[in-house]
Design a protein around this motif. Structure first.
Motif, PDB file in Angstrom:
ATOM      1  N   ARG A  19       0.829  -1.232  -0.124  1.00  0.00           N
ATOM      2  CA  ARG A  19      -0.132   0.032   0.041  1.00  0.00           C
ATOM      3  C   ARG A  19       0.989   1.334   0.007  1.00  0.00           C
ATOM      4  O   ARG A  19       1.798   1.434   0.932  1.00  0.00           O
ATOM      5  CB  ARG A  19      -1.149   0.082   1.185  1.00  0.00           C
ATOM      6  CG  ARG A  19      -2.004  -1.262   1.024  1.00  0.00           C
ATOM      7  CD  ARG A  19      -3.044  -0.893   2.343  1.00  0.00           C
ATOM      8  NE  ARG A  19      -4.053  -2.022   2.267  1.00  0.00           N
ATOM      9  CZ  ARG A  19      -5.004  -2.259   3.067  1.00  0.00           C
ATOM     10  NH1 ARG A  19      -5.272  -1.330   3.991  1.00  0.00           N
ATOM     11  NH2 ARG A  19      -5.876  -3.126   2.831  1.00  0.00           N
ATOM     12  N   THR A  20       0.667   2.039  -1.012  1.00  0.00           N
ATOM     13  CA  THR A  20       1.476   3.367  -1.090  1.00  0.00           C
ATOM     14  C   THR A  20       0.454   4.703  -1.350  1.00  0.00           C
ATOM     15  O   THR A  20      -0.600   4.449  -1.457  1.00  0.00           O
ATOM     16  CB  THR A  20       2.417   3.299  -2.414  1.00  0.00           C
ATOM     17  OG1 THR A  20       1.685   3.622  -3.456  1.00  0.00           O
ATOM     18  CG2 THR A  20       3.030   1.871  -2.424  1.00  0.00           C
ATOM     19  N   VAL A  21       0.948   5.758  -1.220  1.00  0.00           N
ATOM     20  CA  VAL A  21       0.444   6.824  -1.608  1.00  0.00           C
ATOM     21  C   VAL A  21      -0.274   6.923  -3.029  1.00  0.00           C
ATOM     22  O   VAL A  21      -1.165   7.787  -3.143  1.00  0.00           O
ATOM     23  CB  VAL A  21       1.048   8.107  -1.227  1.00  0.00           C
ATOM     24  CG1 VAL A  21       1.443   8.280   0.521  1.00  0.00           C
ATOM     25  CG2 VAL A  21       2.264   8.259  -1.807  1.00  0.00           C
ATOM     26  N   ARG A  22       0.447   6.015  -3.966  1.00  0.00           N
ATOM     27  CA  ARG A  22      -0.082   6.064  -5.282  1.00  0.00           C
ATOM     28  C   ARG A  22      -0.847   4.954  -5.592  1.00  0.00           C
ATOM     29  O   ARG A  22      -0.827   4.592  -6.709  1.00  0.00           O
ATOM     30  CB  ARG A  22       1.168   6.443  -6.178  1.00  0.00           C
ATOM     31  CG  ARG A  22       1.884   8.001  -6.059  1.00  0.00           C
ATOM     32  CD  ARG A  22       3.054   8.004  -6.978  1.00  0.00           C
ATOM     33  NE  ARG A  22       2.676   7.808  -8.197  1.00  0.00           N
ATOM     34  CZ  ARG A  22       2.581   8.859  -9.026  1.00  0.00           C
ATOM     35  NH1 ARG A  22       2.016  10.060  -8.611  1.00  0.00           N
ATOM     36  NH2 ARG A  22       2.116   8.454 -10.425  1.00  0.00           N
ATOM     37  N   GLN A  95       7.565   8.230 -10.117  1.00  0.00           N
ATOM     38  CA  GLN A  95       6.944   8.557  -9.151  1.00  0.00           C
ATOM     39  C   GLN A  95       6.432   7.316  -8.201  1.00  0.00           C
ATOM     40  O   GLN A  95       6.399   7.180  -6.894  1.00  0.00           O
ATOM     41  CB  GLN A  95       5.831   9.615  -9.186  1.00  0.00           C
ATOM     42  CG  GLN A  95       6.269  10.947  -9.489  1.00  0.00           C
ATOM     43  CD  GLN A  95       7.057  11.743  -8.568  1.00  0.00           C
ATOM     44  OE1 GLN A  95       8.179  12.240  -8.594  1.00  0.00           O
ATOM     45  NE2 GLN A  95       6.561  11.368  -7.173  1.00  0.00           N
ATOM     46  N   ASP A  96       5.951   6.337  -8.971  1.00  0.00           N
ATOM     47  CA  ASP A  96       5.389   5.038  -8.264  1.00  0.00           C
ATOM     48  C   ASP A  96       6.599   4.418  -7.420  1.00  0.00           C
ATOM     49  O   ASP A  96       6.311   4.051  -6.598  1.00  0.00           O
ATOM     50  CB  ASP A  96       4.832   4.094  -9.418  1.00  0.00           C
ATOM     51  CG  ASP A  96       3.310   4.714  -9.808  1.00  0.00           C
ATOM     52  OD1 ASP A  96       2.968   5.462  -9.364  1.00  0.00           O
ATOM     53  OD2 ASP A  96       3.196   4.106 -10.905  1.00  0.00           O
ATOM     54  N   LEU A  98       9.023   5.760  -6.211  1.00  0.00           N
ATOM     55  CA  LEU A  98       9.285   6.548  -5.014  1.00  0.00           C
ATOM     56  C   LEU A  98       8.432   6.321  -3.914  1.00  0.00           C
ATOM     57  O   LEU A  98       8.748   6.170  -2.730  1.00  0.00           O
ATOM     58  CB  LEU A  98       9.494   8.009  -5.256  1.00  0.00           C
ATOM     59  CG  LEU A  98      10.710   8.386  -6.321  1.00  0.00           C
ATOM     60  CD1 LEU A  98      10.506  10.031  -6.266  1.00  0.00           C
ATOM     61  CD2 LEU A  98      12.026   8.052  -5.848  1.00  0.00           C
ATOM     62  N   ALA A  99       7.064   6.255  -4.334  1.00  0.00           N
ATOM     63  CA  ALA A  99       6.021   5.885  -3.374  1.00  0.00           C
ATOM     64  C   ALA A  99       6.393   4.251  -2.657  1.00  0.00           C
ATOM     65  O   ALA A  99       6.183   4.115  -1.601  1.00  0.00           O
ATOM     66  CB  ALA A  99       4.839   5.938  -3.949  1.00  0.00           C
ATOM     67  N   GLN A 100       6.795   3.404  -3.697  1.00  0.00           N
ATOM     68  CA  GLN A 100       7.141   2.048  -3.205  1.00  0.00           C
ATOM     69  C   GLN A 100       8.144   1.998  -2.095  1.00  0.00           C
ATOM     70  O   GLN A 100       8.042   1.426  -1.065  1.00  0.00           O
ATOM     71  CB  GLN A 100       7.390   1.254  -4.522  1.00  0.00           C
ATOM     72  CG  GLN A 100       5.914   0.802  -5.350  1.00  0.00           C
ATOM     73  CD  GLN A 100       6.591   0.551  -6.664  1.00  0.00           C
ATOM     74  OE1 GLN A 100       7.716   0.376  -6.948  1.00  0.00           O
ATOM     75  NE2 GLN A 100       5.632   0.362  -7.740  1.00  0.00           N
ATOM     76  N   ASP A 102       9.165   4.626  -0.099  1.00  0.00           N
ATOM     77  CA  ASP A 102       8.498   5.011   0.978  1.00  0.00           C
ATOM     78  C   ASP A 102       7.859   3.992   1.871  1.00  0.00           C
ATOM     79  O   ASP A 102       8.044   3.909   3.058  1.00  0.00           O
ATOM     80  CB  ASP A 102       7.942   6.216   0.773  1.00  0.00           C
ATOM     81  CG  ASP A 102       7.393   6.721   2.066  1.00  0.00           C
ATOM     82  OD1 ASP A 102       8.112   7.233   3.001  1.00  0.00           O
ATOM     83  OD2 ASP A 102       6.026   6.828   2.261  1.00  0.00           O
ATOM     84  N   ALA A 103       7.051   3.326   1.141  1.00  0.00           N
ATOM     85  CA  ALA A 103       5.936   1.932   1.785  1.00  0.00           C
ATOM     86  C   ALA A 103       6.950   0.999   2.412  1.00  0.00           C
ATOM     87  O   ALA A 103       6.659   0.418   3.268  1.00  0.00           O
ATOM     88  CB  ALA A 103       5.227   1.633   0.760  1.00  0.00           C
ATOM     89  N   THR A 131      17.322   8.419  -0.449  1.00  0.00           N
ATOM     90  CA  THR A 131      16.275   7.708  -0.803  1.00  0.00           C
ATOM     91  C   THR A 131      16.655   6.085  -0.896  1.00  0.00           C
ATOM     92  O   THR A 131      15.829   5.303  -0.472  1.00  0.00           O
ATOM     93  CB  THR A 131      15.432   8.254  -2.138  1.00  0.00           C
ATOM     94  OG1 THR A 131      14.999   9.400  -1.607  1.00  0.00           O
ATOM     95  CG2 THR A 131      14.236   7.206  -2.398  1.00  0.00           C
TER      96      THR A 131
END
Length: 283
Positions: A19-22, A95-96, A98-100, A102-103, A131
């Motif tokens: 689950r990510t912000v995207r 961007q996906d 980067l969200a991954q 972070d998750a 990152t």
């Protein structure tokens, strides 16, 4: 087309939704028995899927790393629009990633195979400092794919503009019969049918038009690794050798492998990757 040895996760490798912000992404997730040295995020290539790394995941976890392979937006078990190409622009896919990253938490090592390598590069160039712990480009070159592979990619993207995914599969089989493999061809067909045609068209175009961004990437203060088989007609080996020099990257060539060392020679590939990550962890 990649041909993983199986689509069935081995013991200790779990199919999970990240689950990510995207949005949510389908993954295969292998975790070490004790505290992890770090996390590895693995991105598959064009027409591929998270299963392309399935033979690597448990050995990576046994070496002390959490290993997470991901179906990107519109790949196999991660849904995406079927007709709209805009969500598959390289900037969106970066961007996906980067969200991954972070998750999964922490500072993951990033690895991209083929198309996944170019998306990984785009993500790295967009990423805030710290990152990623390292970047590995697997059979992924400095710019557009070779002229012969551009012709094949254009043939595919043109076909997807007028054929259904099922019709395109039949055309692919007639043009390029499958190699002998223990894997059931119906499984490969099922994976193909679950890809978004818009994703394949958009990323196929990217492979044919990708600019050379090696100088830009070399300026990022991140340890880098270029790994490939000893033969590759997508990005010829001399191109990969020269790119590694320009990146000041570690260079590994897997004997007996071609464009997919992760499926051609998984044991040797895993050993080389773990050695690189362990060296990175020692700094």
């Amino acid at each position: 087309m990649s041909r993983p040895p199986t689509f069935t996760p081995p013991p200790g490798v779990d199919a999970r939704r990240l689950r990510t912000v995207r949005g949510d992404f389908a993954t295969l997730d292998a975790r070490p028995a004790g505290e992890a040295k770090g996390t590895v995020l693995l991105l598959p290539g064009f027409t591929g899927s998270k299963e392309d790394f399935i033979a690597l995941l448990r050995p990576i976890a046994d070496a002390g790393y959490r290993a997470v392979s991901v179906d990107g937006r519109g790949q196999y078990e991660t849904q995406g629009p079927e007709k709209d190409e805009s969500p598959y622009a390289q900037a969106e896919l970066a961007q996906d990633v980067l969200a991954q990253a972070d998750a999964v938490t922490g500072t993951p090592h990033l690895l991209g195979h083929s198309l996944g390598g170019q998306i990984a590069r785009a993500a790295t160039l967009r990423a805030p400092a710290d990152t990623f712990a390292s970047l590995t480009l697997m059979a992924s070159g400095p710019a557009a794919i070779s002229a012969s592979q551009q012709a094949r990619a254009k043939m595919l993207t043109d076909a997807l503009g007028v054929l259904s995914m099922a019709e395109a599969w039949e055309a692919i089989q007639a043009f390029d019969p499958p190699e002998d493999t223990a894997l059931d061809g119906d499984v490969l067909r099922e994976r193909w049918l679950r890809h978004s045609p818009a994703q394949l068209i958009a990323t196929g175009k990217q492979l044919c038009a990708e600019p050379d961004r090696v100088t830009e990437l070399a300026a990022v203060p991140l340890r880098k690794h270029v790994i490939s088989g000893e033969r590759d007609d997508t990005w010829p080996i001399p191109w990969l050798d020269a790119m590694a020099v320009r990146l000041h990257a570690q260079r590994t060539v897997i004997t007996g492998a071609e464009h997919s060392p992760n499926t051609d020679r998984p044991a040797q590939t895993t050993a080389a990757l773990i050695a690189f990550w362990d060296q990175n962890a020692g700094d």
